[in-house]
Write a protein that holds these residues in place. Structure first.
Motif, mmCIF file in Angstrom:
data_model
loop_
_atom_site.group_PDB
_atom_site.id
_atom_site.type_symbol
_atom_site.label_atom_id
_atom_site.label_comp_id
_atom_site.label_asym_id
_atom_site.label_seq_id
_atom_site.Cartn_x
_atom_site.Cartn_y
_atom_site.Cartn_z
ATOM 1 N N ARG A 65 0.695 -0.907 0.063
ATOM 2 C CA ARG A 65 0.123 -0.086 -0.201
ATOM 3 C C ARG A 65 0.966 1.113 0.136
ATOM 4 O O ARG A 65 0.536 2.023 -0.777
ATOM 5 N N PHE A 66 1.983 1.217 0.086
ATOM 6 C CA PHE A 66 3.094 2.357 0.462
ATOM 7 C C PHE A 66 4.142 2.550 -0.968
ATOM 8 O O PHE A 66 4.866 2.838 -0.247
ATOM 9 N N THR A 67 3.512 1.646 -1.728
ATOM 10 C CA THR A 67 4.943 1.661 -2.696
ATOM 11 C C THR A 67 4.082 2.133 -4.027
ATOM 12 O O THR A 67 4.649 1.668 -5.099
ATOM 13 N N ARG A 68 2.815 3.168 -3.685
ATOM 14 C CA ARG A 68 2.221 3.874 -5.316
ATOM 15 C C ARG A 68 2.430 4.908 -5.195
ATOM 16 O O ARG A 68 3.531 5.527 -4.765
ATOM 17 N N LEU A 69 2.104 5.414 -6.304
ATOM 18 C CA LEU A 69 2.787 6.702 -6.684
ATOM 19 C C LEU A 69 1.022 8.164 -6.334
ATOM 20 O O LEU A 69 0.488 7.850 -7.252
ATOM 21 N N PRO A 70 0.645 9.114 -6.157
ATOM 22 C CA PRO A 70 0.095 9.351 -4.757
ATOM 23 C C PRO A 70 0.084 11.096 -5.641
ATOM 24 O O PRO A 70 0.838 11.595 -5.970
ATOM 25 N N MET A 71 -0.810 10.934 -6.041
ATOM 26 C CA MET A 71 -1.407 12.324 -7.432
ATOM 27 C C MET A 71 -1.045 13.465 -6.500
ATOM 28 O O MET A 71 -0.529 14.588 -7.477
ATOM 29 N N GLU A 72 -1.533 13.013 -5.218
ATOM 30 C CA GLU A 72 -1.639 14.699 -4.169
ATOM 31 C C GLU A 72 -0.026 14.933 -3.990
ATOM 32 O O GLU A 72 -0.122 16.213 -3.698
ATOM 33 N N ALA A 73 0.568 14.233 -4.060
ATOM 34 C CA ALA A 73 1.559 14.822 -4.317
ATOM 35 C C ALA A 73 2.211 15.934 -4.893
ATOM 36 O O ALA A 73 3.327 16.271 -5.810
ATOM 37 N N ILE A 74 2.164 14.640 -6.471
ATOM 38 C CA ILE A 74 2.084 15.506 -7.963
ATOM 39 C C ILE A 74 1.654 17.088 -7.587
ATOM 40 O O ILE A 74 2.844 17.840 -8.403
ATOM 41 N N LEU A 75 0.853 16.588 -7.526
ATOM 42 C CA LEU A 75 0.431 18.663 -7.492
ATOM 43 C C LEU A 75 0.574 19.472 -6.604
ATOM 44 O O LEU A 75 0.546 20.394 -6.633
ATOM 45 N N GLY A 76 0.964 18.240 -4.776
ATOM 46 C CA GLY A 76 1.662 19.375 -4.511
ATOM 47 C C GLY A 76 2.120 20.324 -5.219
ATOM 48 O O GLY A 76 3.202 21.505 -4.875
ATOM 49 N N ALA A 77 3.974 19.631 -5.335
ATOM 50 C CA ALA A 77 4.992 19.609 -6.071
ATOM 51 C C ALA A 77 5.124 21.081 -6.970
ATOM 52 O O ALA A 77 5.570 21.605 -7.010
ATOM 53 N N THR A 182 11.276 20.608 -11.186
ATOM 54 C CA THR A 182 10.525 20.179 -12.176
ATOM 55 C C THR A 182 10.006 19.304 -13.610
ATOM 56 O O THR A 182 9.534 18.495 -13.430
ATOM 57 N N ARG A 183 11.445 18.805 -13.554
ATOM 58 C CA ARG A 183 11.990 16.965 -14.433
ATOM 59 C C ARG A 183 10.932 16.259 -13.580
ATOM 60 O O ARG A 183 10.389 15.622 -14.601
ATOM 61 N N GLY A 184 11.292 16.044 -12.182
ATOM 62 C CA GLY A 184 11.341 14.787 -11.551
ATOM 63 C C GLY A 184 9.665 15.132 -11.540
ATOM 64 O O GLY A 184 8.945 14.129 -11.370
ATOM 65 N N THR A 185 8.800 16.504 -11.191
ATOM 66 C CA THR A 185 7.586 16.516 -11.215
ATOM 67 C C THR A 185 6.929 15.982 -12.404
ATOM 68 O O THR A 185 5.849 15.762 -12.896
ATOM 69 N N LEU A 186 7.265 16.262 -13.578
ATOM 70 C CA LEU A 186 6.970 16.239 -14.616
ATOM 71 C C LEU A 186 7.177 15.013 -15.317
ATOM 72 O O LEU A 186 5.685 14.023 -15.673
ATOM 73 N N ILE A 187 7.779 13.900 -15.057
ATOM 74 C CA ILE A 187 8.465 12.829 -14.855
ATOM 75 C C ILE A 187 6.862 11.433 -14.486
ATOM 76 O O ILE A 187 6.207 10.900 -14.817
ATOM 77 N N ALA A 188 6.703 12.341 -13.189
ATOM 78 C CA ALA A 188 5.791 11.440 -12.271
ATOM 79 C C ALA A 188 4.369 11.667 -12.383
ATOM 80 O O ALA A 188 3.657 10.839 -12.434
ATOM 81 N N ALA A 189 4.055 12.999 -13.256
ATOM 82 C CA ALA A 189 2.790 13.296 -13.516
ATOM 83 C C ALA A 189 2.915 12.201 -14.607
ATOM 84 O O ALA A 189 1.565 11.770 -14.633
ATOM 85 N N VAL A 190 3.439 11.994 -15.287
ATOM 86 C CA VAL A 190 3.594 10.783 -17.455
ATOM 87 C C VAL A 190 3.261 9.518 -16.602
ATOM 88 O O VAL A 190 2.117 9.276 -16.324
ATOM 89 N N ALA A 213 -7.103 11.988 -1.652
ATOM 90 C CA ALA A 213 -8.418 12.558 -2.223
ATOM 91 C C ALA A 213 -9.744 12.369 -2.283
ATOM 92 O O ALA A 213 -10.760 13.119 -2.401
ATOM 93 N N SER A 214 -9.792 11.222 -2.565
ATOM 94 C CA SER A 214 -10.228 9.737 -1.821
ATOM 95 C C SER A 214 -10.735 10.208 -1.042
ATOM 96 O O SER A 214 -12.366 10.237 -0.691
ATOM 97 N N ALA A 215 -10.418 10.016 0.027
ATOM 98 C CA ALA A 215 -10.691 10.061 1.372
ATOM 99 C C ALA A 215 -11.619 11.502 1.601
ATOM 100 O O ALA A 215 -12.657 11.196 2.261
ATOM 101 N N LEU A 216 -10.885 12.301 0.817
ATOM 102 C CA LEU A 216 -11.603 13.301 1.566
ATOM 103 C C LEU A 216 -13.070 13.651 0.975
ATOM 104 O O LEU A 216 -13.860 14.108 1.606
ATOM 105 N N ALA A 217 -13.051 13.274 -0.156
ATOM 106 C CA ALA A 217 -14.413 13.178 -0.714
ATOM 107 C C ALA A 217 -15.703 12.158 0.067
ATOM 108 O O ALA A 217 -16.137 12.228 0.054
ATOM 109 N N ILE A 218 -15.181 10.627 0.603
ATOM 110 C CA ILE A 218 -15.594 10.573 1.395
ATOM 111 C C ILE A 218 -15.981 10.744 2.567
ATOM 112 O O ILE A 218 -17.674 10.733 2.963
ATOM 113 N N GLN A 219 -15.808 11.170 3.249
ATOM 114 C CA GLN A 219 -15.108 12.210 4.430
ATOM 115 C C GLN A 219 -16.920 13.426 3.864
ATOM 116 O O GLN A 219 -17.786 13.475 4.834
#
Length: 573
Positions: A65-77, A182-190, A213-219
């Motif tokens: 569960r902790f080896t995933r790529l979180p969308m929120e980290a990419i958007l925050g960066a 910036t480069r790292g964030t673009l790579i992560a986003a792609v 994000a899903s947890a916030l929506a659920i709450q």
């Protein structure tokens, strides 16, 4: 040494002050300073990623569960890199605090799911936290409760603070290395988009994550549903099939009977069917069925699906007696403030019964007495008990039943008695468990001091799943034995006992994904009483068969009233 020129402040002596000392340390150990900085940065990254990916169920906390790529980290960066310094710090600190708060909610979800079989309700459940503290105090002692409370508050404050500092540190890092970031964030986003589009998974877990994000929506959805449910439930509660039924047309087929409605704490289906607990409980049910038969009593038993699980017993009590599905605190408050007729109130409305409640678990004002139509209520302080508490339970069930006999049931009356009795000895943590004593030796309860002292400590049982399950089974055996022995000893030809569980025990005992079913039994000497429910298809004896009918707990009131001759006269407010 020349005097300083006029208007010029003297320079501080070299090497003085804490900052100068710190600078010397940095200059003397540059490698160690860099290592410390990168270590703190790595820890900040791990903390933030863990919080972003943390599940809200204990069973889902696995390494994958902790080896995933979180969308929120990419958007925050991406966001913090385009902001000027001051707004960047504010946004990072606020985001970190919010992430800390979300982590607290996830942890509350884990705890509530473990103990109550449902996630934390952001609107309704804050009021249950003092009850949790009281439970810890009863089970583990006042010092443990105070320590747990202080520790929990400190942990929450620390989590909020450290999470904010972590996000600010990471925001600084991104800003200081903007091009590489910036480069790292673009790579992560792609990578995130590709993984999401292709549905890429590792061990069945999607690589592209949007957990927070899903947890916030659920709450948010949960809050909306709670507010909507309040309005919808008020409309449902206003309709009562027996609300306008005259007293003369309520339960005419039970006139002259001493009625006893008894809830056994945490008496659930698992006690009867779980391979570890069932053998002992089933032996007890079989033995007690036979003993009752020798005394002329017979029983029919079925299943009810409880509105609650693991705790919040009052929701099970109110659902059974109101005929409404009461699965949260707001619904409970709404019903308690209404004029809906409870099953126990129906007996009071006839004018042909005295009504009494025996509540050894109640230790404060109990305004619910009005809703349940009880002329008299005996709480924990009004039963004359002078023995020790058994963890959460204020007194053994055997004592509570003997006190009920002495104070209410055994008194000469002009009318029969309708009683609501709550038995608490099978309440978690199931340690220490009382033992049966000679009924003539109960006295003021002092006889239980040695039994309590020799019993298991709650701290020894509560941390062990096998021990909890074993002791839970023993507690159910004790409660059923105490109740049925009392019935043998004091019941008459006109005694009718209805007893049931309020909910299943917690998942650690009942098992993951256990049903919410609880046993329910009707016991009487008069065969006409059981003949009235022959069409229900319930099993003979105290043990309901596996395939015995299962009803929602909220169906019991109307079925019971109908079976015993009540005439519906609907009421709509």
């Amino acid at each position: 040494m020349a005097d300083p020129s006029p208007g010029t402040a003297p320079e501080p002596a070299a090497g003085r002050g804490p900052l100068a000392w710190l600078n010397r340390r940095r200059q003397a150990h540059p490698g160690a300073v860099r290592a410390l900085r990168w270590t703190l940065t790595a820890l900040a990254a791990v903390l933030v990623l863990t919080a972003l990916l943390l599940p809200n169920r204990a069973g889902a906390i696995r390494p994958d569960r902790f080896t995933r790529l979180p969308m929120e980290a990419i958007l925050g960066a991406a966001l913090v890199m385009v902001l000027p310094r001051r707004p960047r710090l504010v946004v990072a600190a606020v985001a970190g605090t919010a992430l800390g708060a979300m982590t607290v909610l996830n942890l509350l979800d884990i705890g509530f799911t473990e103990y109550l079989g449902r996630p934390f309700n952001l609107v309704l459940d804050w009021g249950l936290l003092p009850d949790a503290r009281a439970y810890v105090e009863d089970a583990m002692g006042r010092a443990a409760a105070v320590g747990a409370t202080v520790g929990l508050v400190a942990l929450i404050l620390l989590l909020l603070t450290v999470m904010a500092l972590a996000t600010v540190r990471l925001a600084h890092l991104l800003a200081d290395h903007r091009r590489a970031a910036t480069r790292g964030t673009l790579i992560a986003a792609v990578a995130w988009v590709l993984c999401s589009a292709l549905g890429l998974q590792i061990s069945g877990v999607p690589v592209a994550a949007d957990r927070t994000a899903s947890a916030l929506a659920i709450q948010a959805r949960r809050v909306q549903d709670t507010l909507r449910d309040e309005a919808d439930f008020r409309k449902v509660a206003e309709v009562d099939a027996f609300g306008n039924t005259p007293g003369s047309q309520l339960v005419p087929d039970l006139r002259g009977k001493d009625m006893i409605f008894t809830f056994i704490e945490s008496y659930g289906r698992s006690a009867i069917e779980d391979p570890i607990m069932a053998p002992g409980v089933d032996r007890t049910l079989a033995a007690r069925t036979e003993a009752l038969a020798k005394s002329g009593f017979h029983a029919r038993s079925g299943w009810l699906t409880s509105a609650t699980y693991g705790g919040s017993s009052w929701l099970g009590h109110s659902t059974t007696l109101s005929g409404l599905w009461i699965d949260n605190q707001q619904r409970y408050r709404t019903v308690m403030a209404s004029d809906r007729m409870s099953l126990t109130e129906a007996f009071r409305r006839t004018g042909d019964w005295d009504t009494v409640g025996v509540m050894p678990g109640v230790q404060k004002a109990w305004p619910e007495q009005r809703f349940y139509g009880l002329d008299t209520v005996r709480n924990a302080f009004q039963l004359g008990y002078q023995g020790p508490k058994f963890s959460w339970s204020t007194m053994p069930d055997q004592y509570a039943l003997e006190a009920f006999q002495r104070l209410e049931h055994g008194r000469k009356r002009a009318k029969p008695l309708m009683s609501e009795v709550i038995l608490t000895s099978s309440h978690q943590p199931w340690a220490p468990i009382p033992k049966m004593v000679d009924w003539d030796e109960i006295g003021d309860g002092s006889v239980f001091k040695g039994i309590e002292k020799a019993g298991h400590r709650a701290s020894d049982i509560i941390t062990s799943e096998p021990k909890s399950r074993a002791e839970y089974g023993k507690s159910i055996q004790y409660s059923v034995t105490a109740l049925t022995e009392w019935l043998q000893r004091y019941g008459t030809d006109d005694t009718v006992l209805v007893f049931l569980g309020d909910h299943q025990p917690i998942a650690r005992v009942s098992g993951e994904n256990a049903s919410r079913d609880v046993p329910v039994s009707i016991v009487a000497k008069d065969p006409k009483v059981l003949d009235k429910v022959a069409s229900w298809g319930w099993s003979e004896g105290l043990r309901p068969a596996h395939d015995a009918p299962v009803w929602k707990m909220s169906a019991f009131r109307d079925r019971f009233l109908t079976a015993y001759g009540s005439t519906p006269h609907p009421k709509r407010n």
